[in-house]
Scaffold this motif. Structure first.
Motif, PDB file in Angstrom:
ATOM      1  N   SER A 162       6.721  -2.444   6.556  1.00  0.00           N
ATOM      2  CA  SER A 162       7.021  -3.560   5.644  1.00  0.00           C
ATOM      3  C   SER A 162       5.870  -3.796   4.666  1.00  0.00           C
ATOM      4  N   THR A 165       6.100  -1.313   1.896  1.00  0.00           N
ATOM      5  CA  THR A 165       7.350  -1.161   1.153  1.00  0.00           C
ATOM      6  C   THR A 165       7.019  -1.190  -0.336  1.00  0.00           C
ATOM      7  N   PRO A 167       9.158  -0.591  -3.426  1.00  0.00           N
ATOM      8  CA  PRO A 167      10.477  -0.248  -3.969  1.00  0.00           C
ATOM      9  C   PRO A 167      10.468   0.249  -5.408  1.00  0.00           C
ATOM     10  N   GLU A 168       9.651  -0.371  -6.274  1.00  0.00           N
ATOM     11  CA  GLU A 168       9.709   0.045  -7.683  1.00  0.00           C
ATOM     12  C   GLU A 168       9.120   1.424  -7.887  1.00  0.00           C
ATOM     13  N   CYS A 170       8.855   3.773  -5.549  1.00  0.00           N
ATOM     14  CA  CYS A 170       9.762   4.732  -4.905  1.00  0.00           C
ATOM     15  C   CYS A 170      10.952   5.036  -5.805  1.00  0.00           C
ATOM     16  N   GLN A 171      11.447   4.003  -6.490  1.00  0.00           N
ATOM     17  CA  GLN A 171      12.617   4.277  -7.335  1.00  0.00           C
ATOM     18  C   GLN A 171      12.281   5.264  -8.452  1.00  0.00           C
ATOM     19  N   GLU A 174      12.573   8.491  -6.730  1.00  0.00           N
ATOM     20  CA  GLU A 174      13.987   8.757  -6.429  1.00  0.00           C
ATOM     21  C   GLU A 174      14.729   9.222  -7.682  1.00  0.00           C
ATOM     22  N   LEU A 219      14.576   8.518   1.091  1.00  0.00           N
ATOM     23  CA  LEU A 219      15.036   7.122   1.090  1.00  0.00           C
ATOM     24  C   LEU A 219      14.955   6.465   2.464  1.00  0.00           C
ATOM     25  N   SER A 220      14.994   7.256   3.531  1.00  0.00           N
ATOM     26  CA  SER A 220      15.244   6.624   4.838  1.00  0.00           C
ATOM     27  C   SER A 220      14.318   7.036   5.967  1.00  0.00           C
ATOM     28  N   ALA A 222      10.989   6.948   7.636  1.00  0.00           N
ATOM     29  CA  ALA A 222       9.663   6.304   7.633  1.00  0.00           C
ATOM     30  C   ALA A 222       8.758   6.936   8.683  1.00  0.00           C
TER      31      ALA A 222
ATOM     32  N   LYS B 158      15.617  -1.447   0.743  1.00  0.00           N
ATOM     33  CA  LYS B 158      14.262  -1.541   1.308  1.00  0.00           C
ATOM     34  C   LYS B 158      13.950  -2.982   1.741  1.00  0.00           C
ATOM     35  N   SER B 162      13.100  -4.502   5.745  1.00  0.00           N
ATOM     36  CA  SER B 162      12.067  -5.456   6.171  1.00  0.00           C
ATOM     37  C   SER B 162      12.697  -6.702   6.804  1.00  0.00           C
ATOM     38  N   SER B 220      11.958   6.010  13.462  1.00  0.00           N
ATOM     39  CA  SER B 220      11.564   6.237  12.061  1.00  0.00           C
ATOM     40  C   SER B 220      12.701   6.416  11.069  1.00  0.00           C
TER      41      SER B 220
END
Lengths: 399, 399
Positions: A162, A165, A167-168, A170-171, A174, A219-220, A222, B158, B162, B220
């Motif tokens: 967490s 994380t 997101p921006e 990673c996008q 992606e 994407l998935s 971790a 994402k 969390s 994971s």
């Protein structure tokens, strides 16, 4: 934590005086904006002799190379600093040292690395750093093992997922790595004479399905705290030394992504060398790149396996047969991600000098086509390549 | 949000009057504590005729069946309520309705399901609900597809990962399902005459390595918002109807875990039937269980594939070849998780009545051994079982 504002050069000097923790802060007198091209403000902070003593890096609230029309969270600076601190805890030898960071200002102060050079620029010139690939493999083994479920207690690891994380950022990966090159998109860029090659890639549904699998894992899955953008331009080298910088794309993702990105950038250089150097020098440098790719994998896998045997805290994952099986999966993933890196750097948004700086047009196109074909081969053949030697043999076969 | 205190029966009635949203709240006059055995306080809230009109469920700050020596976060009640709301959004027909929830009190009010029966108890009696497996497959397809990267925008997904981080409940699964049964541990429980079987499992390093792979994916692989504990005791059935309850173990995990847990509990019943029913009834019920397992998979896979074709938002994952490849991976995972469920419910901490309620001792041991052998077979053979028909054939071969 302070309120965000963009630092001027003078403010960057003041900031470094206050926070860099140097013995004689007043020695810092000037700042030189060196940029990093794409995303951030970067200042070298100089003393009275003009010698750089520290780096002040500030995230801008937009993508610098595009402009304010592409906003981007400054929170990436917090994530980057915290990743480099974690990686520095586990691999201090090869991670740039963070002297200070401030999430509100989206700023960090890093140790000066002026006695190092950017690896990509060295590779473009044909300069060989025989320890670099092994050191990079060691960095990847230490950082990825120690942030994985093999070592992190499960509740703590979930909190770390967490915390990191992202997101921006990673996008961006992606989109730019796993989507745009496989569809028509205005962000893509490639030489018009590659149009038929691009069209073939975008019409290849088996390739799309294989890339979708890599995207879905990105994407998935971790598995560990990745650097997230570990190419030869994010790595400083000197004789016998190597330092990793620029972790703003980091997050908890699949281990093979970091390995594949690193390998992919070495192979982009391999593909470009015939257009960058004279015949004999190019051939020698190509052999060095193949050796680098091999060493990188062997250092990573050997390092990870030794750490897993010695320091795994999860008694089930520690089972040696499982460690081997996991590394086999990482290998297959890494070859796939290596393939997507070769393709996206050739026909996507962000290119590399290893190919684009080749001045002879037909040679450049030949090298670019080589990168595309090598990328496709790796994506399709990943599960059938048994080890690093088999990989080197395949790459030779491929041209 | 209120401050946590344990509700008395009278307070539970008051709470339901205030928050259940019933047309005539004053009709609620009494509460009957029905418990759910392991973790929580559960009250049926009754009207003047003694008819249950709503359920008040409150998480206790410890594991109820062990005592205050095993503390457990009441935050699981927030997570459970929010999961059931998300699942209810995507599959209202088969998800229990949440009328109200309060994170501070760790309490939720659910619709009354007194006209339904717990599926496990029906299975123990040999009662057949011919639509239940298909409906459960539909629930799994809807909830898992709509919370996955196929459908969720990546930045939102994402944030959901969390929001649904559930470290304490996940650790229970990590320990009880994927670790304890494979080592000597005081939490394990099994009939002494199974000692040799238990020792064989705990000495089987190939089995441990295969279970480690399943555990690592559980740790994971954030593929979709799982129910997390979808066994036949978490499912209410009536003729033509099915409702899922009890999602406190939910989190973003591998899709195959929910499928495998559901299949595993049907197969635990399959293994126990010869000790639960007379010969002819047992044989008929076993055929129904095999039909259930088959229907469950076909409904899930068919539903997921149709949703992916119709509603995928990620244009790369939407590639039909990738959807098929993904479902193949889910299938293999599901068979493995089905195997771990069979093993842990037989020799781990938490058993099931399908085996433990068999009164004839030697018959019980035979059924338990069958569950262990079937579990091992599924874990080892998962990648070699091509489809649901091949699975049914393998199970028949296994005894």
């Amino acid at each position: 934590m302070s309120v965000y504002r963009t630092l001027t050069a003078a403010e960057a000097v003041d900031y470094a005086r206050q926070h860099a923790g140097l013995a004689q802060p007043d020695a810092l007198v000037a700042a030189e904006e060196v940029g990093d091209g794409n995303l951030n403000l970067v200042f070298k902070i100089l003393d009275g002799q003009g010698i750089s003593r520290a780096i002040v890096k500030q995230a801008l609230p937009y993508v610098r190379c595009v402009g304010e029309s592409w906003p981007l969270t400054p929170d990436r600076a917090r994530i980057e600093a915290e990743i480099l601190l974690v990686h520095g805890e586990f691999c201090p030898r090869h991670t740039v040292k963070i002297l200070h960071h401030d999430a509100g200002l989206a700023v960090m102060i890093q140790e000066d690395l002026s006695d190092h050079l950017i690896w990509r620029r060295e590779l473009l010139k044909g300069a060989f750093y025989p320890q670099a690939a092994r050191q990079l493999g060691e960095y990847l083994a230490q950082t990825l093992f120690h942030t994985s479920d093999f070592y992190q207690p499960p509740q703590r690891k979930k909190a770390e997922v967490s915390r990191f994380t992202n997101p921006e950022m990673c996008q961006i990966t992606e989109d730019l790595v796993f989507t745009d090159p496989y569809i028509e998109h205005e962000r893509n860029a490639s030489d018009p004479s590659l149009a038929a090659d691009v069209a073939a890639i975008q019409a290849d549904r088996a390739l799309k399905a294989a890339v979708a699998a890599l995207k879905h894992r990105f994407l998935s899955q971790a598995q560990a705290l990745l650097h997230g953008d570990i190419h030869s331009g994010s790595i400083f080298v000197a004789q016998g030394r190597l330092k990793v910088i620029d972790a703003e794309f980091g997050y908890y993702g699949p281990v093979g992504f970091d390995i594949g990105t690193a390998m992919g950038n070495l192979l982009l250089n391999y593909c470009g060398l015939p257009g960058l150097l004279a015949l004999r020098e190019a051939a020698a440098a190509r052999e060095q790149r193949l050796q680098d790719v091999r060493e990188l994998w062997l250092a990573f896998a050997g390092g990870f396996q030794a750490l897993a045997a010695e320091k795994s805290r999860d008694i089930m994952l520690a089972e040696p047969d499982y460690v081997r099986r996991f590394l086999r999966e990482v290998w297959i993933d890494a070859l796939g991600y290596c393939g997507t890196e070769l393709i996206r750097r050739t026909i996507g948004f962000a290119h590399v000098a290893d190919l684009d700086s080749i001045t002879d047009e037909s040679m450049r196109h030949e090298c670019q086509r080589h990168a595309l074909n090598l990328g496709k081969m790796l994506i399709f053949a990943a599960a059938h390549i048994s080890d690093a030697d088999a990989l080197v043999a395949r790459i030779r076969q491929n041209g």
